[in-house]
Design an enzyme around this catalytic site. Sequence first.
Site, PDB file in Angstrom:
ATOM      1  N   LYS A  10       0.852  -1.180   0.000  1.00 47.78           N
ATOM      2  CA  LYS A  10       0.000   0.000   0.000  1.00 47.78           C
ATOM      3  C   LYS A  10       0.898   1.244   0.000  1.00 47.78           C
ATOM      4  CE  LYS A  10      -4.190  -1.832   2.058  1.00 47.78           C
ATOM      5  NZ  LYS A  10      -5.011  -1.675   0.844  1.00 47.78           N
ATOM      6  N   ARG A  34     -10.539 -11.299   0.440  1.00 43.64           N
ATOM      7  CA  ARG A  34     -11.392 -12.285  -0.247  1.00 43.64           C
ATOM      8  C   ARG A  34     -10.770 -13.684  -0.218  1.00 43.64           C
ATOM      9  NH1 ARG A  34     -11.202  -8.839  -5.736  1.00 43.64           N
ATOM     10  NH2 ARG A  34     -11.045  -7.188  -4.185  1.00 43.64           N
TER      11      ARG A  34
HETATM   12  N1  BES Z   1      -8.542  -3.703   3.227  1.00 40.77           N
HETATM   13  C1  BES Z   1      -8.515  -3.260   1.885  1.00 40.77           C
HETATM   14  C2  BES Z   1      -9.748  -2.433   1.511  1.00 40.77           C
HETATM   15  C3  BES Z   1      -9.795  -1.054   2.086  1.00 40.77           C
HETATM   16  C4  BES Z   1      -9.119  -0.027   1.488  1.00 40.77           C
HETATM   17  C5  BES Z   1     -10.563  -0.788   3.194  1.00 40.77           C
HETATM   18  C6  BES Z   1      -9.183   1.254   2.008  1.00 40.77           C
HETATM   19  C7  BES Z   1     -10.644   0.481   3.713  1.00 40.77           C
HETATM   20  C8  BES Z   1      -9.944   1.504   3.125  1.00 40.77           C
HETATM   21  C9  BES Z   1      -8.454  -4.460   0.946  1.00 40.77           C
HETATM   22  O1  BES Z   1      -7.755  -5.542   1.412  1.00 40.77           O
HETATM   23  C10 BES Z   1      -7.787  -3.982  -0.280  1.00 40.77           C
HETATM   24  O2  BES Z   1      -6.643  -3.654  -0.220  1.00 40.77           O
HETATM   25  N2  BES Z   1      -8.508  -3.952  -1.379  1.00 40.77           N
HETATM   26  C11 BES Z   1      -7.977  -3.504  -2.613  1.00 40.77           C
HETATM   27  C12 BES Z   1      -8.443  -4.452  -3.689  1.00 40.77           C
HETATM   28  C13 BES Z   1      -7.804  -4.216  -5.012  1.00 40.77           C
HETATM   29  C14 BES Z   1      -6.336  -4.607  -4.945  1.00 40.77           C
HETATM   30  C15 BES Z   1      -8.512  -5.061  -6.026  1.00 40.77           C
HETATM   31  C16 BES Z   1      -8.499  -2.084  -2.869  1.00 40.77           C
HETATM   32  O3  BES Z   1      -9.653  -1.824  -2.578  1.00 40.77           O
HETATM   33  O4  BES Z   1      -7.708  -1.259  -3.305  1.00 40.77           O
HETATM   34 MN    MN Z   2      -5.674  -5.363   0.974  1.00 43.53          MN
END
Ligand code: BES
Ligand code: MN
Length: 490
Positions: free
Chosen positions: A268, A344
């Site tokens: 991230k 997921r």
């Molecule tokens: N935990 C995150 C989703 C999230 C992001 C929750 C920001 C709250 C605030 C999840 O695991 C994630 O990283 N999702 C990605 C998926 C993508 C790589 C398809 C996302 O939403 O960017």
């Molecule tokens: Mn994630």
Amino acid sequence: MQISLTPASAQHWTGDVLIAGICMGELQKQINAIQPIYAQSLIERLKAKNFSGKTNEIACFEILQGNTNKLILVGLGEANKLSINEFRNATALGARECVGNKGILGILFPWESCNSHEAGLAVLEACRLSLFKDLRFRSDPEVRKIPSEIVLIGLNESEEKNFGTFNPICSGVELARELVDSPANEITPTALATISTDLANEYDLEIKVLEKEDCLKRGMGAYLAVSQGSDLAPKFIHLTYHPKEEVKQRLVLVGKGLTFDSGGYNLKVGASQIDLMKFDMGGSATVLGTARAISEIRPKNIEVHFIIASCENMINGSAIHPGDIVKASNGKTIEINNTDAEGRLTLADALIYACELKPDAIVDLATLTGACIIALGDEIAGLWTNNDKLAEDLQLAANNAGEGIWRMPLHSNYKDGLKSLLADLKNTGPRSGGSITAALFLKEFISESIPWAHIDIAGTVWSEKGKGMDPAGATGYGVRTLINWIISQE
Ligand code: BES
Ligand code: MN
Ligand code: ZN
């Protein structure tokens, strides 16, 4: 917080603070009912302040003579449009003005305009939950003066039995908030397992914790792949509430339990809020908060399972590489084209496990996608389900809780986005419709005949500034919706 009811009128009640809800056009009548001695001068001062009873209006007065030291008037809007949500918001607004006042807080609302049992409970919840502040991590916490007793004025004592769920519900929400507020160096998968075991012992739940080896034996390759880059052991938690009576329904709640989500090698970066990713166990916090409440409320004839596949998404020499192919416990193979779509993967194995319990319904909650926040913001969770009745029941439960929820489509055409060159499917589709493909991915691990709902709480788990009943920080979103839903199945 102690609660009581009194049928007395406000003039005959004494306490330290009084919150009174005022409707537009009813100023004269309602202020008179509070205290005729000073009603006229108060009305003049309210006019000078332009207070007319609109929603979100508030006026506070220190009272030198009379039956309360402080009077807080909150607007409820038009009398003929009143709903419980106005009561809830007005209470939260007024309660914040009580900080600094100890003692007895009286609340006076036009109860007769709503179902007084539901309205009373909503007001009590709004009061306690909006006064909540998490001070556990301060070395020298401020001494907070807040009321220790709430009196609902104008309600008959005989109604008090209707408010037995107040403390269990609020304790459940507060547990969820504390779990989410806690940083990742405190709430680890092991800590979640310990807290679950303590809950089980205290509230008479059954507990099973599957260790890594147990999960390996079950072939939970998707879940374990996520955890393999962390020094912390994964913990697969399964709590069960058994009713005393014959079981007529079996329900399963599944919560995403990533105690930290670094993104993995798809780290991230930039504006992706890595510093907030302690809240990625928000789904599991909601599930545990609900477990606590349900085990105190003890609904009849319903067995409820609470399942959390907890781990961390981290980076080390054993971590998954983008492109790795893993196998879930139902035999499906998954190409991990993005290590940040880890929730997921953990949910896949948790949902397969949930289906094996042959329940009447499964509801999962997860901080699953940033895309859901883009779609619905931070006050509304996304709801995906294969069952219209379950959609209706959950929407009603959320509406009654005053929690935002919106049904989204499980649009099967978008499944194409999850096609993998080599494996059965990949874990990440295109950017557009990202919360929908996430839900479609989960659906691949559900037995078709089982009613299932997925609630994406990525936006609602956390409130940057605080709003309504929510303090800044963890909201405890979903606990009250789930409790309402479970009880409605009784
Ligand atoms: N935990 C995150 C989703 C999230 C992001 C929750 C920001 C709250 C605030 C999840 O695991 C994630 O990283 N999702 C990605 C998926 C993508 C790589 C398809 C996302 O939403 O960017
Ligand atoms: Mn994630
Ligand atoms: Zn995540």
